[in-house]
Design an enzyme around this catalytic site. Structure first.
Site, PDB file in Angstrom:
ATOM      1  N   GLU A  43       0.764  -1.299  -0.114  1.00 48.12           N
ATOM      2  CA  GLU A  43      -0.104  -0.018  -0.031  1.00 48.12           C
ATOM      3  C   GLU A  43       0.732   1.060  -0.072  1.00 48.12           C
ATOM      4  O   GLU A  43       0.486   2.206  -0.719  1.00 48.12           O
ATOM      5  CB  GLU A  43      -0.865  -0.087   1.215  1.00 48.12           C
ATOM      6  CG  GLU A  43      -2.072  -0.926   1.111  1.00 48.12           C
ATOM      7  CD  GLU A  43      -2.810  -1.063   0.094  1.00 48.12           C
ATOM      8  OE1 GLU A  43      -2.846   0.039  -0.506  1.00 48.12           O
ATOM      9  OE2 GLU A  43      -3.444  -2.193  -0.480  1.00 48.12           O
TER      10      GLU A  43
ATOM     11  N   TYR B 160      -6.572   6.164   4.008  1.00 49.94           N
ATOM     12  CA  TYR B 160      -6.805   5.474   2.954  1.00 49.94           C
ATOM     13  C   TYR B 160      -5.915   3.838   3.115  1.00 49.94           C
ATOM     14  O   TYR B 160      -6.546   2.827   3.173  1.00 49.94           O
ATOM     15  CB  TYR B 160      -6.237   5.777   1.688  1.00 49.94           C
ATOM     16  CG  TYR B 160      -6.031   4.568   0.517  1.00 49.94           C
ATOM     17  CD1 TYR B 160      -7.055   4.022   0.137  1.00 49.94           C
ATOM     18  CD2 TYR B 160      -4.676   3.933   0.276  1.00 49.94           C
ATOM     19  CE1 TYR B 160      -6.777   2.978  -0.714  1.00 49.94           C
ATOM     20  CE2 TYR B 160      -4.572   2.647  -0.321  1.00 49.94           C
ATOM     21  CZ  TYR B 160      -5.768   2.496  -0.604  1.00 49.94           C
ATOM     22  OH  TYR B 160      -5.405   1.168  -1.550  1.00 49.94           O
TER      23      TYR B 160
ATOM     24  N   ASP C 197      -9.557   4.899  -2.667  1.00 49.86           N
ATOM     25  CA  ASP C 197      -8.469   5.562  -3.188  1.00 49.86           C
ATOM     26  C   ASP C 197      -9.027   6.438  -4.486  1.00 49.86           C
ATOM     27  O   ASP C 197     -10.236   6.868  -4.610  1.00 49.86           O
ATOM     28  CB  ASP C 197      -7.557   4.604  -3.671  1.00 49.86           C
ATOM     29  CG  ASP C 197      -8.030   3.944  -4.814  1.00 49.86           C
ATOM     30  OD1 ASP C 197      -9.414   3.773  -5.206  1.00 49.86           O
ATOM     31  OD2 ASP C 197      -7.392   3.043  -5.692  1.00 49.86           O
TER      32      ASP C 197
END
Length: 260
Positions: free
Chosen positions: A39, A116, A134
DNA sequence: CTCCAGTGGG
DNA sequence: CCCACGGGAG
């Protein structure tokens, strides 16, 4: 299913997802560290670019313990080409925090982990029914739900989040969305019905010119340090001081060095 | 020229 | 809220 994302819409989405075939290496892992690495690497870098870096990263630093023990200079060198080095520095610091204190109650307490990434960890690593929003998902929601997002579908697992991200990346793109070329959510999409899909796109602020920018000069200087050089501060004092201030290089006398 | 699985600092 | 932050690829 609340709002206009109907059960059949979700069914088609998941059906498309199964058929899409992209098999990202972090998609099935429940290892929080691995998901975190993926991520953070993806935060401002396209998927295709991340893939080889991720594989190399996990091979080299398979655990938070391994990464935490590495010198930041080596971590930054391995990051070359992934953009914003502060993301690597934050990932390194996060690994050290995890090793010393364990995973925090609030994941956003980790450096470099915002709303996020915290949601992505809960969704993909922990299997919670949380939808990470996102830029891709935001675009889908803006187009499909102009009145506002009705909320995470009941019982939505990680596959819904993953499917929406892939759909936004591959189909519901910013420039030339493929609405009529098999979008599984075409039915019931208000923007597509109105023919205004391209218009209903969250705008990003224009970036300044990269050539000659401080950003570029920082990149040049850090690349020099990462490849074994010890450039003089005088070479570009503004960029050098900026990198020192950000904790990305270490200054000894009038030269820059990697951080041990 | 724009885009990219965002975040943190002012 | 506004902005800076890398750099390769279409």
């Amino acid at each position: 299913m609340p709002g206009s994302l109907t059960d059949t819409g979700v069914s088609r989405l998941l059906e498309w997802f199964e058929a899409s075939g992209a098999d990202l290496p972090w998609r099935h892992t429940r290892d929080r560290y691995r998901v975190l690495v993926a991520e953070v690497q993806l935060q401002a870098t396209p998927v295709d670019r991340v893939l080889p870096y991720y594989a190399n990263w996990i091979e080299r630093w398979p655990t938070a313990e391994a990464l935490a023990a590495a010198p930041l200079g080596e971590v930054l060198a391995a990051w070359q080409g992934l953009g914003y080095p502060r993301r690597a520095r934050n990932l390194h610091r996060a690994a050290q925090a995890i090793v010393s204190d364990g995973w925090p109650e609030r994941l956003t307490d980790l450096p470099g982990v915002g709303p996020y990434t915290a949601a992505a960890l809960r969704c993909f690593a922990d299997g919670e029914a949380v939808l990470p929003i996102d830029t891709n998902v935001e675009r889908i929601l803006a187009r499909r739900f102009p009145e506002g997002w009705p909320g995470t579908p009941e019982g939505a697992g990680w596959e819904v989040g993953q499917a929406l991200m892939d759909l936004g990346r591959l189909w519901c793109t910013a420039r030339a969305p493929r609405c009529e070329r098999g979008c599984p959510l075409r039915g019931g999409c208000l923007a597509a019905d109105e023919g205004v899909v391209a218009e209903v796109t969250p705008k990003r602020r224009p970036q300044g010119r990269y050539e000659g920018s401080l950003r570029q000069r920082r990149g040049t200087l850090l690349a020099s340090v990462s490849s074994g050089g010890t450039p003089a501060v005088e070479e570009d004092s503004e960029a050098a001081e900026s990198l020192v201030r950000d904790g990305l290089v270490f200054q000894v006398g009038d030269r820059l060095h990697p951080i041990a």
